[in-house]
Design a protein around this motif. Structure first.
Motif, PDB file in Angstrom:
ATOM      1  N   VAL A 159      10.990 -18.119   1.401  1.00 37.63           N
ATOM      2  CA  VAL A 159      11.931 -17.551   2.716  1.00 37.63           C
ATOM      3  C   VAL A 159      11.317 -16.259   2.679  1.00 37.63           C
ATOM      4  CG1 VAL A 159      14.226 -16.289   2.811  1.00 37.63           C
ATOM      5  CG2 VAL A 159      14.210 -18.054   1.498  1.00 37.63           C
ATOM      6  N   TYR A 160      10.544 -15.299   2.093  1.00 37.73           N
ATOM      7  CA  TYR A 160      10.826 -13.524   2.286  1.00 37.73           C
ATOM      8  C   TYR A 160       9.148 -14.306   2.806  1.00 37.73           C
ATOM      9  CZ  TYR A 160       8.583  -9.698   1.954  1.00 37.73           C
ATOM     10  OH  TYR A 160       8.118  -8.501   1.987  1.00 37.73           O
ATOM     11  N   PRO A 161       7.968 -15.229   1.998  1.00 32.82           N
ATOM     12  CA  PRO A 161       7.198 -14.876   2.894  1.00 32.82           C
ATOM     13  C   PRO A 161       6.747 -15.484   4.452  1.00 32.82           C
ATOM     14  CG  PRO A 161       6.273 -15.861   0.716  1.00 32.82           C
ATOM     15  CD  PRO A 161       8.042 -15.710   1.165  1.00 32.82           C
ATOM     16  N   VAL A 162       8.123 -16.503   4.347  1.00 30.08           N
ATOM     17  CA  VAL A 162       7.828 -16.912   6.108  1.00 30.08           C
ATOM     18  C   VAL A 162       8.650 -15.026   7.054  1.00 30.08           C
ATOM     19  CG1 VAL A 162       9.708 -18.480   7.353  1.00 30.08           C
ATOM     20  CG2 VAL A 162       8.439 -19.103   6.106  1.00 30.08           C
ATOM     21  N   HIS A 163       9.560 -14.728   6.533  1.00 28.75           N
ATOM     22  CA  HIS A 163      10.113 -12.931   7.041  1.00 28.75           C
ATOM     23  C   HIS A 163       9.132 -12.527   7.268  1.00 28.75           C
ATOM     24  CE1 HIS A 163      14.537 -14.401   6.082  1.00 28.75           C
ATOM     25  NE2 HIS A 163      14.704 -15.044   7.120  1.00 28.75           N
ATOM     26  N   TRP A 164       8.393 -12.465   5.961  1.00 29.31           N
ATOM     27  CA  TRP A 164       7.188 -11.155   6.100  1.00 29.31           C
ATOM     28  C   TRP A 164       6.331 -11.823   6.846  1.00 29.31           C
ATOM     29  CZ3 TRP A 164       2.216 -12.335   4.969  1.00 29.31           C
ATOM     30  CH2 TRP A 164       1.396 -11.502   5.072  1.00 29.31           C
ATOM     31  N   GLN A 165       5.408 -13.115   7.796  1.00 27.82           N
ATOM     32  CA  GLN A 165       4.673 -13.108   8.120  1.00 27.82           C
ATOM     33  C   GLN A 165       5.169 -12.656   9.301  1.00 27.82           C
ATOM     34  OE1 GLN A 165       0.655 -14.740   8.576  1.00 27.82           O
ATOM     35  NE2 GLN A 165       1.333 -13.098   9.898  1.00 27.82           N
ATOM     36  N   PHE A 166       6.509 -13.176   9.939  1.00 27.86           N
ATOM     37  CA  PHE A 166       7.422 -12.642  11.534  1.00 27.86           C
ATOM     38  C   PHE A 166       6.527 -11.218  11.383  1.00 27.86           C
ATOM     39  CE2 PHE A 166      10.682 -11.269  14.145  1.00 27.86           C
ATOM     40  CZ  PHE A 166      10.731 -12.396  15.148  1.00 27.86           C
ATOM     41  N   HIS A 167       7.201  -9.965  11.086  1.00 25.93           N
ATOM     42  CA  HIS A 167       7.895  -9.256  11.061  1.00 25.93           C
ATOM     43  C   HIS A 167       6.071  -8.491  10.663  1.00 25.93           C
ATOM     44  CE1 HIS A 167      11.648  -8.352  10.487  1.00 25.93           C
ATOM     45  NE2 HIS A 167      12.012  -9.776   9.656  1.00 25.93           N
ATOM     46  N   GLN A 168       5.458  -9.168   9.995  1.00 19.62           N
ATOM     47  CA  GLN A 168       3.612  -9.065  10.622  1.00 19.62           C
ATOM     48  C   GLN A 168       3.267  -8.213  12.091  1.00 19.62           C
ATOM     49  OE1 GLN A 168       3.537  -6.930   7.213  1.00 19.62           O
ATOM     50  NE2 GLN A 168       0.960  -7.944   7.469  1.00 19.62           N
ATOM     51  N   LEU A 169       3.420  -9.670  12.199  1.00 18.47           N
ATOM     52  CA  LEU A 169       3.255  -9.816  13.793  1.00 18.47           C
ATOM     53  C   LEU A 169       3.944  -9.460  15.193  1.00 18.47           C
ATOM     54  CD1 LEU A 169       3.275 -14.219  13.440  1.00 18.47           C
ATOM     55  CD2 LEU A 169       1.457 -12.405  13.468  1.00 18.47           C
ATOM     56  N   LEU A 211       9.259 -16.169  23.923  1.00 19.32           N
ATOM     57  CA  LEU A 211       9.347 -15.100  23.441  1.00 19.32           C
ATOM     58  C   LEU A 211       9.779 -16.008  22.127  1.00 19.32           C
ATOM     59  CD1 LEU A 211      11.549 -12.449  25.581  1.00 19.32           C
ATOM     60  CD2 LEU A 211       8.825 -12.307  24.406  1.00 19.32           C
ATOM     61  N   ILE A 212       9.529 -15.785  20.673  1.00 14.83           N
ATOM     62  CA  ILE A 212       9.652 -16.482  19.728  1.00 14.83           C
ATOM     63  C   ILE A 212      10.743 -15.899  19.161  1.00 14.83           C
ATOM     64  CG2 ILE A 212       9.350 -17.497  17.453  1.00 14.83           C
ATOM     65  CD1 ILE A 212       6.676 -19.211  18.832  1.00 14.83           C
ATOM     66  N   ALA A 213      12.472 -15.809  19.076  1.00 16.21           N
ATOM     67  CA  ALA A 213      12.879 -14.673  18.310  1.00 16.21           C
ATOM     68  C   ALA A 213      12.823 -15.290  16.716  1.00 16.21           C
ATOM     69  CB  ALA A 213      14.414 -15.378  18.285  1.00 16.21           C
ATOM     70  N   LEU A 214      13.494 -14.635  15.308  1.00 18.83           N
ATOM     71  CA  LEU A 214      13.266 -14.782  14.304  1.00 18.83           C
ATOM     72  C   LEU A 214      14.251 -15.665  13.994  1.00 18.83           C
ATOM     73  CD1 LEU A 214      12.373 -13.757  11.527  1.00 18.83           C
ATOM     74  CD2 LEU A 214      15.135 -12.047  11.403  1.00 18.83           C
ATOM     75  N   LYS A 215      15.527 -16.554  14.969  1.00 16.05           N
ATOM     76  CA  LYS A 215      16.031 -17.504  14.023  1.00 16.05           C
ATOM     77  C   LYS A 215      14.870 -18.726  14.886  1.00 16.05           C
ATOM     78  CE  LYS A 215      21.044 -19.455  15.168  1.00 16.05           C
ATOM     79  NZ  LYS A 215      21.693 -18.747  15.831  1.00 16.05           N
ATOM     80  N   GLU A 216      14.432 -18.753  15.626  1.00 18.60           N
ATOM     81  CA  GLU A 216      13.526 -20.225  15.704  1.00 18.60           C
ATOM     82  C   GLU A 216      12.564 -19.591  15.429  1.00 18.60           C
ATOM     83  OE1 GLU A 216      13.552 -19.594  20.749  1.00 18.60           O
ATOM     84  OE2 GLU A 216      12.813 -18.651  20.101  1.00 18.60           O
ATOM     85  N   TRP A 217      11.766 -18.989  14.694  1.00 18.76           N
ATOM     86  CA  TRP A 217      11.008 -18.684  13.634  1.00 18.76           C
ATOM     87  C   TRP A 217      11.221 -19.257  12.545  1.00 18.76           C
ATOM     88  CZ3 TRP A 217       6.029 -17.635  13.693  1.00 18.76           C
ATOM     89  CH2 TRP A 217       4.693 -17.190  12.707  1.00 18.76           C
ATOM     90  N   CYS A 218      12.823 -18.680  12.043  1.00 18.53           N
ATOM     91  CA  CYS A 218      12.786 -19.170  10.542  1.00 18.53           C
ATOM     92  C   CYS A 218      13.018 -20.922  10.581  1.00 18.53           C
ATOM     93  CB  CYS A 218      14.424 -18.767  10.083  1.00 18.53           C
ATOM     94  SG  CYS A 218      13.231 -17.003   9.783  1.00 18.53           S
ATOM     95  N   HIS A 219      14.550 -20.841  11.513  1.00 16.79           N
ATOM     96  CA  HIS A 219      14.170 -22.841  12.150  1.00 16.79           C
ATOM     97  C   HIS A 219      12.867 -23.426  11.973  1.00 16.79           C
ATOM     98  CE1 HIS A 219      16.425 -26.609  13.546  1.00 16.79           C
ATOM     99  NE2 HIS A 219      15.474 -26.154  14.703  1.00 16.79           N
ATOM    100  N   CYS A 220      11.875 -22.954  12.595  1.00 13.09           N
ATOM    101  CA  CYS A 220      10.511 -23.654  12.516  1.00 13.09           C
ATOM    102  C   CYS A 220      10.233 -24.699  11.436  1.00 13.09           C
ATOM    103  CB  CYS A 220       9.848 -23.192  13.537  1.00 13.09           C
ATOM    104  SG  CYS A 220       9.590 -23.176  15.209  1.00 13.09           S
ATOM    105  N   PHE A 221      10.089 -22.791  10.597  1.00 12.82           N
ATOM    106  CA  PHE A 221      10.223 -23.521   8.993  1.00 12.82           C
ATOM    107  C   PHE A 221      10.800 -23.385   7.611  1.00 12.82           C
ATOM    108  CE2 PHE A 221       6.414 -19.888  10.656  1.00 12.82           C
ATOM    109  CZ  PHE A 221       5.312 -20.499   9.948  1.00 12.82           C
ATOM    110  N   GLY A 222      12.107 -24.182   8.696  1.00 14.67           N
ATOM    111  CA  GLY A 222      12.682 -25.085   7.834  1.00 14.67           C
ATOM    112  C   GLY A 222      13.462 -23.587   6.759  1.00 14.67           C
ATOM    113  N   ILE A 223      13.897 -22.451   7.105  1.00 20.53           N
ATOM    114  CA  ILE A 223      14.355 -21.759   6.761  1.00 20.53           C
ATOM    115  C   ILE A 223      16.359 -21.591   6.909  1.00 20.53           C
ATOM    116  CG2 ILE A 223      14.948 -19.283   6.116  1.00 20.53           C
ATOM    117  CD1 ILE A 223      12.026 -20.620   4.771  1.00 20.53           C
TER     118      ILE A 223
END
Length: 225
Positions: A159-169, A211-223
């Motif tokens: 969970v955290y690595p996926v969130h971390w990458q989003f916020h890095q970008l 645009l990719i929202a945080l919710k869309e990003w997490c959904h893509c990664f199965g979070i």
């Protein structure tokens, strides 16, 4: 030097006129410094450029034309054949990407044990729990079945690595939305190794608003939410 603290956008350089007033002009691609082979880049026109200086200088000179609007950095390295991404491959992509992000964070954490600086204290505390977990899947080229099993069994580690990458970008601006240009640095460096990344990002944009929202990003990664 009037150009000393005068900044120009990519593809342009500062030039002082006869009155000594600085302004930005297009970089002459032929005047770019020489580069090594590993610094070559591929443009969206499927042409290899000696480096980003040459690519963005060329784009600047084409400003106002359709060709100029369409020319972007496609990926790092010389142009090569990138095979199309199959449905099966794009389904497997999040498994490898999640594992890769987790391992990048662990590498950063290990480096920070000697000389801190890459991760913040809050980030180190988050990664420490993953690092110390004896059930952690170590870095390696694992089969898809094992990656899927590990994700289901150790979901909390991803969970955290996926969130971390989003916020890095999410940097220009920080608005919990990823634009094409914010995704570009990650995409450009990964295309030669992971040819599914372009299609993956396109399909992440569920409402097709570019645009990719945080919710869309997490959904893509199965979070889960």
């Amino acid at each position: 030097d009037p150009c000393r603290n005068f900044h120009c956008k990519r593809g342009k350089v500062c030039h002082a006129d006869k009155q000594g007033k600085p302004h930005c002009v297009c970089q002459d691609p032929a005047a770019c410094p020489p580069t090594k082979d590993y610094e070559h880049v591929c443009g969206t026109d499927n042409k290899t450029y000696d480096g980003t200086c040459q690519l963005f200088g060329t784009k600047c000179q084409l400003e106002g034309t359709k060709m100029g609007r369409q020319l972007h950095l496609d990926y790092m390295g010389s142009c090569k054949y990138i095979p199309p991404c199959t449905d099966y491959e794009v389904d497997q992509f999040p498994l490898r990407m999640r594992d890769w992000l987790k391992n990048i964070l662990i590498q950063y954490y290990e480096r920070d044990l000697n000389t801190s600086g890459i991760l913040t204290e809050k980030q180190r505390n988050k990664v420490k729990k993953i690092y110390q977990n004896d059930k952690r899947l170590v870095a390696g080229d694992h089969p898809v079945e094992l990656l899927l099993h590990d994700f289901e069994k150790n979901y909390h580690m991803y969970v955290y690595p996926v969130h971390w990458q989003f916020h890095q970008l999410d940097q220009h601006p920080v608005d919990r939305l990823l634009t094409h240009s914010e995704l570009a640095p990650l995409r450009a460096s990964l295309v030669p190794m992971e040819h599914c990344i372009t299609r993956f990002f396109q399909e992440c944009d569920g409402d097709q608003d570019k645009l990719i929202a945080l919710k869309e990003w997490c959904h893509c990664f199965g979070i889960k939410e």
